[in-house]
Scaffold this active site. Sequence first.
Site, short mmCIF file in Angstrom:
data_model
loop_
_atom_site.label_atom_id
_atom_site.label_comp_id
_atom_site.label_asym_id
_atom_site.label_seq_id
_atom_site.Cartn_x
_atom_site.Cartn_y
_atom_site.Cartn_z
CE1 TYR A 61 42.95 28.62 11.80
CE2 TYR A 61 42.96 28.21 14.18
CZ TYR A 61 43.12 27.77 13.05
OH TYR A 61 43.65 26.56 12.55
CB ALA A 216 35.72 15.22 6.53
N GLY A 218 32.48 18.43 8.99
CA GLY A 218 31.33 18.21 9.23
C GLY A 218 30.66 16.93 8.44
#
Length: 351
Positions: A61, A216, A218
């Site tokens: 990330y 999902a 958004g």
Amino acid sequence: MEYRQLGNSGLMISELTLGTMTFGGQGGFAKIGAVSLAEARRLIDLVADAGVNLIDTADIYSAGLAEEILGEAMGAKRPPGMLIASKARFTMGPGPNDKGLSRWHLIRACEASLKRLRTDVIDLYQVHQWDGLTPLEETLEALDNLVRAGKVRYVGCSNFSGWHVMKALEIARREGRIPFVSQQIHYTLQAREAEYELIPISIDQKLGVLVWSPLAGGLLSGKHRRNKATPGDTRLAAGWTEPPIADENKLWDIVDELVAVAEAHKVSAAQIALAWLLGRPAVTTVIIGGRTEAQIKDNLGAANVKLTAAERARLDKVSLPTLLYPYWHQAQTANDRLGPADLSLIKPHLR
């Protein structure tokens, strides 16, 4: 906040987990958010006050920046009892061995994560994706060594297929290695493929389930609607491509039902999507994330939403996955002798 047992371990984790994929905003992750250090501190305080006791991150990330922000944000003020989960597998350097699940990479990756997180131990360390080139024996030995060295408390996998999970569990048992206690998977009303193998395996093998991207990307937030332009402040508008949409009409049918149920409860569609997941078999925790306090606060509200059996039936029906082989054949010819793991998928199809 409800606390649930993580797989076959004695660890209790909150039904909602804070995800940190939005922390940092480096590289491709800028498409989903760029939460700063100050904002991260506020979000951590917010979820801790709500009873969340697990924060999930990964070395990939924002190329390690998310872990750095998390480590600095908590520092000496880590909320009492707050657990940290991280992951490794993806490319973290220019060399040919700076990726994968080799002993070389996993041990180096874990030590680098510990440094970024400013901690001596990671509570749940997960292999982030399958590596078909490294023998599972090598991967599991490396994870076992990390636990026995006190650098990791529990281990899990993420994004494995069913046979990958079962092979890993068998090798761990055969060789006396510490086995996976959980799997982190993509599972939503829009994408229920996990019900074919991963959820039944979790039931049968007593694995915990952590759900990533439960809205999902958004798509199930209520912001995206049939025949309407994509809102400009969303991941989709920024070019985020997860998850793929195989049947757009079915997606909008699901969203229509979500919105209708949400209106009846006077809450957001996102809360209904999360509440549905919290009531699914084998699900231990749902990972929530966001760029703003408002999004996190709304997601936290899902813990208080209680869907009726009729509402669950509506959502189940509109999103029901097609039975693939051999499951349709089992439904037709073996439904007199199916166990709980089998029925988690097949029962809704039986007449």
